[in-house]
Motif scaffolding. Sequence first.
Motif, PDB file in Angstrom:
ATOM      1  N   SER A  48     -32.536  33.756 -10.431  1.00 57.92           N
ATOM      2  CA  SER A  48     -33.211  32.483 -10.188  1.00 57.92           C
ATOM      3  C   SER A  48     -33.869  32.493  -8.817  1.00 57.92           C
ATOM      4  O   SER A  48     -33.505  33.279  -7.958  1.00 57.92           O
ATOM      5  CB  SER A  48     -32.195  31.343 -10.211  1.00 57.92           C
ATOM      6  N   CYS A  49     -34.809  31.574  -8.626  1.00 54.69           N
ATOM      7  CA  CYS A  49     -35.328  31.305  -7.291  1.00 54.69           C
ATOM      8  C   CYS A  49     -34.400  30.291  -6.607  1.00 54.69           C
ATOM      9  O   CYS A  49     -33.437  29.816  -7.201  1.00 54.69           O
ATOM     10  CB  CYS A  49     -36.736  30.720  -7.370  1.00 54.69           C
ATOM     11  N   HIS A  50     -34.753  29.937  -5.380  1.00 49.74           N
ATOM     12  CA  HIS A  50     -33.947  29.006  -4.588  1.00 49.74           C
ATOM     13  C   HIS A  50     -33.687  27.696  -5.337  1.00 49.74           C
ATOM     14  O   HIS A  50     -34.617  27.043  -5.794  1.00 49.74           O
ATOM     15  CB  HIS A  50     -34.682  28.709  -3.273  1.00 49.74           C
ATOM     16  N   ASN A  51     -32.417  27.357  -5.454  1.00 46.71           N
ATOM     17  CA  ASN A  51     -31.990  26.070  -6.008  1.00 46.71           C
ATOM     18  C   ASN A  51     -32.641  25.738  -7.350  1.00 46.71           C
ATOM     19  O   ASN A  51     -33.096  24.628  -7.562  1.00 46.71           O
ATOM     20  CB  ASN A  51     -32.276  24.950  -4.987  1.00 46.71           C
ATOM     21  N   HIS A  69     -36.308  25.531   7.116  1.00 47.63           N
ATOM     22  CA  HIS A  69     -35.099  25.512   7.945  1.00 47.63           C
ATOM     23  C   HIS A  69     -35.350  26.144   9.320  1.00 47.63           C
ATOM     24  O   HIS A  69     -34.663  25.834  10.283  1.00 47.63           O
ATOM     25  CB  HIS A  69     -33.937  26.202   7.229  1.00 47.63           C
ATOM     26  N   PHE A  99     -37.285  32.560  -1.998  1.00 44.50           N
ATOM     27  CA  PHE A  99     -36.502  31.877  -0.967  1.00 44.50           C
ATOM     28  C   PHE A  99     -37.267  31.661   0.326  1.00 44.50           C
ATOM     29  O   PHE A  99     -36.732  31.133   1.294  1.00 44.50           O
ATOM     30  CB  PHE A  99     -35.218  32.680  -0.695  1.00 44.50           C
ATOM     31  N   ARG A 107     -35.930  33.347   8.859  1.00 42.52           N
ATOM     32  CA  ARG A 107     -34.556  32.913   8.660  1.00 42.52           C
ATOM     33  C   ARG A 107     -34.342  31.671   9.517  1.00 42.52           C
ATOM     34  O   ARG A 107     -34.684  31.673  10.703  1.00 42.52           O
ATOM     35  CB  ARG A 107     -33.603  34.026   9.104  1.00 42.52           C
ATOM     36  N   HIS A 136     -29.921  38.307   5.316  1.00 39.17           N
ATOM     37  CA  HIS A 136     -30.380  37.219   4.453  1.00 39.17           C
ATOM     38  C   HIS A 136     -31.755  36.673   4.827  1.00 39.17           C
ATOM     39  O   HIS A 136     -32.167  35.632   4.324  1.00 39.17           O
ATOM     40  CB  HIS A 136     -29.343  36.094   4.429  1.00 39.17           C
ATOM     41  N   LEU A 151     -40.667  46.373  -1.158  1.00 44.92           N
ATOM     42  CA  LEU A 151     -39.218  46.149  -1.101  1.00 44.92           C
ATOM     43  C   LEU A 151     -38.582  47.020  -0.033  1.00 44.92           C
ATOM     44  O   LEU A 151     -37.687  46.591   0.689  1.00 44.92           O
ATOM     45  CB  LEU A 151     -38.571  46.445  -2.453  1.00 44.92           C
ATOM     46  N   GLY A 186     -37.583  22.980  -0.297  1.00 38.81           N
ATOM     47  CA  GLY A 186     -36.381  23.064   0.532  1.00 38.81           C
ATOM     48  C   GLY A 186     -35.474  21.847   0.446  1.00 38.81           C
ATOM     49  O   GLY A 186     -34.339  21.894   0.915  1.00 38.81           O
ATOM     50  N   GLU A 214     -36.550  28.742   3.531  1.00 38.94           N
ATOM     51  CA  GLU A 214     -36.148  29.400   4.777  1.00 38.94           C
ATOM     52  C   GLU A 214     -37.091  29.007   5.917  1.00 38.94           C
ATOM     53  O   GLU A 214     -36.662  28.749   7.042  1.00 38.94           O
ATOM     54  CB  GLU A 214     -36.164  30.915   4.551  1.00 38.94           C
ATOM     55  N   SER A 225     -31.862  27.923  10.395  1.00 36.65           N
ATOM     56  CA  SER A 225     -30.623  27.173  10.173  1.00 36.65           C
ATOM     57  C   SER A 225     -30.754  25.739  10.679  1.00 36.65           C
ATOM     58  O   SER A 225     -29.792  25.160  11.176  1.00 36.65           O
ATOM     59  CB  SER A 225     -29.438  27.873  10.825  1.00 36.65           C
ATOM     60  N   GLY A 226     -31.962  25.181  10.543  1.00 36.52           N
ATOM     61  CA  GLY A 226     -32.155  23.796  10.951  1.00 36.52           C
ATOM     62  C   GLY A 226     -32.020  22.851   9.765  1.00 36.52           C
ATOM     63  O   GLY A 226     -32.139  23.264   8.610  1.00 36.52           O
TER      64      GLY A 226
END
Lengths: 182, 655
Positions: B298-301, B105, B98, B204, B158, B144, B69, B102, B206-207
Amino acid sequence: MKTEKTVKTIKIDVDKCNGCRACEVVCSAFHAQPRYSSVNPARARIRVIRDPLADIFVPVYAGEYTAAECAGRDRYTIDGKQYEECAFCRSVCPSRDLFKEPDSGLPLKCDMCESDPTLQEPLCVTWCLADALVYEERTALAEKAPAPADVDVGLEALANEHGWAKVLDAVTRMSVKMGRES
Amino acid sequence: MRYAETGFNLEVDLTRGNIERVPTDPRLTELHLGGLGTNARMMWDRVPPETDPFSPQNLLIFGTGLLTGTPAPACNRTIVTTISPQTKLFAFSMMGGFFGPELKHAGYDKIVIRGKSPELVYLWITDGKVEIRPAGHLQGLGTLESAEVIRQELGEPHAAVASIGLAGENKVWFASIEQGRSSASRMGCGAIMGDKNLKAIAVRGSGDLDVARPAEFIRLCNEALKYIEHRNAHPIEGVMPIVAGLGSPQEMAVHDEKWHTENFVWGNARVRRKDFWQPEVAQKWTETMERMRTRLLSCHNCPLKCGAAISVDTRLCSYMMKCFSKLTYTMGAFSDLDFGLRIAQKATEHGVDAFTCPQTMAFAVELYEDGILTDADMPGFPQKSEDRFYWLLDKIVRREGIGDVLADGTYWAGQRIGKGADKYAHNCIRKTEQLPLKLGMLNPIYFLMYCTGEKASITQIEGNFPQAPFETKEESAAFVEDWPHVPDDRYKQWFLEWELRGEKSIPSYPPIDATCEIVNWQEMMHYIDDSIGICAGLSSFPLKPPFHIHNLPELISAGSGLQLDEAALVKLTRRNRNLVRANNLRRGLTRADEKPPEDHWKKRFPELEKKLLDGYYEFKGWNSDGVPTRETLCELGLDYVADDLERRGILKATP
């Protein structure tokens, strides 16, 4: 009267986006205080609108704040894929949680990573090795508006705060009062 | 103040429905980093070796890596740890995607699941709120599908969702946990999730996630990205295209499958098909891939594109695929790529491991062909190979009829079926199916890796040292010129002297001491990655990656605030390695388990093999049973492990 001005833009190629969100990561890190001290995509001024199963990946930059949401929101079908109109919209608006500071709810806006010294290009572009984001400066013709007089600026600000009706009332009241005094 | 990590774990007791946010001890980060390291510590402390995989006391840990992260490229891994139903040993199965970022965060480093829910539930984790929600309506849904239903009912398009399918619900011993772009597939973690009646975890957050020394950290990230660009533009010469670049093998991007289809074995890991890759096959498979692949992902970042969205029937994505799962079903069934990609869609929805599942089905086909399984065992078994695979997949994930037996994997199915069926389960190490690969001459490096790799997948221990010498001395010389990744220059010399034929070739070269160091180095890099959460694809797996033993200490220190130099990181990694091993020794792992599949190499050398294993154990500070000595353990601060192993009689007390 038209004048030339330099417009800083980012070309977005949605076909090249791999959905990695590096743009969100580095944007939030760059805008952290102190710089790069934390990461949080929720604070990023670019977000990738994603619906992987529908093959939708749209990087969108934070633009202007708007107090009201659109009356009607359309859907676009492009190349067989259905997009919400909002997928392309830069506005910080009440209809969605994008581009708002998580703590305060205040709107965020892309500043092209303005800094001193100036960066060659916004960092989201540098970090997008897929080249979905490409920085471009181009010259555009713009209507040159006459510079407003200082008083106009002040009055407009008052009007934004209180509405023209009240401002006009006040001006009338004050001119009557001044007439009496002189 | 904690950096790179949140300093909190989420403890969920599904039996009582209890949820706690528990602060973690910063000393454990100093000792074990995070991810695999702290998972191993938690399993040691809390899961006694008598614990059955399906006991409520077994933990299911979703542990993010220490740097997961942060802005460091490809730091997105979550390490899933539990006791494996298949091996009965410590499992660590890893996923990218992801989920990990997540979770950080949302404010947690790990989710620790214990107990069993009385009914099917899912977990919803978001800023400051955690809910156990009913999942009865998701029962039987695909991985899925259920992720999509959950996102919609939460109104969280998301949210990252990790979920199980029918296979996990029915406790298939090789059930996976699927998570969008990635999955934790190996060693049956999905079965444990199913046993706990946990259909999915949605998260999910947002921190903020802080780093300790921002300017230094971002400089290292920028250097890594620059280097990745350079490596993308300069693939390694003289190696197969799928491993010439960075990332995991570029199966989704590269169409040339000559190497896999002709060197790997088909069916139940037996049949080699030399000259398979003819122009008409290449053309047909290329056409299939280009028709079904809608996008590289891609994966995260992470700037690498190791995965792909695959669309079987429509323009819309049906599922996401990566790496060698492209070919496992195709080759298991002696079919073509079109079949492989189609059945993989069903298999992904059901949530099964793409190595073990096709091999188990090919195993059943072989038993049927040889009359060990009959129509009485398999009423209605179709004639066509492709139909058989669909039939078997359905039986396995439902545990119906013969599927109930096959759902335990080839080793256990072989035992249960009897009549010599166990001989057909020939491609396992520690009861887990391996890559379908059968070769000629024993390779000493790979011998040790197969024997001692506790992840039980060769791809999780091999990596930075080339798999074979290059054709010419000039090529080798050019390769080592630009190779700062090695711990020291001796590695370059070993590679330079290594030859394809002659005196300095396998099995007698590299010499035993060099082989030990090469294996140890490659394994060490994986253990670092698995504790900090960097994807092996940018570190321990490819040749000449951006991250290596000389720059990782700085990256970890700048990110987390720990003060690590190279020696300290090496020592810490040895601590984690020995702790993983101790977990397994306590659960019954012995030297006898440390062997490759018997038919992996045609030419074997029992005497040399014994010397290699003896030499490696000694190098590692383990006794001839493969048990770390008291000195080794105490040097690493694992005195409590030495005490426990002695008490159990696993480690003989030093006189």
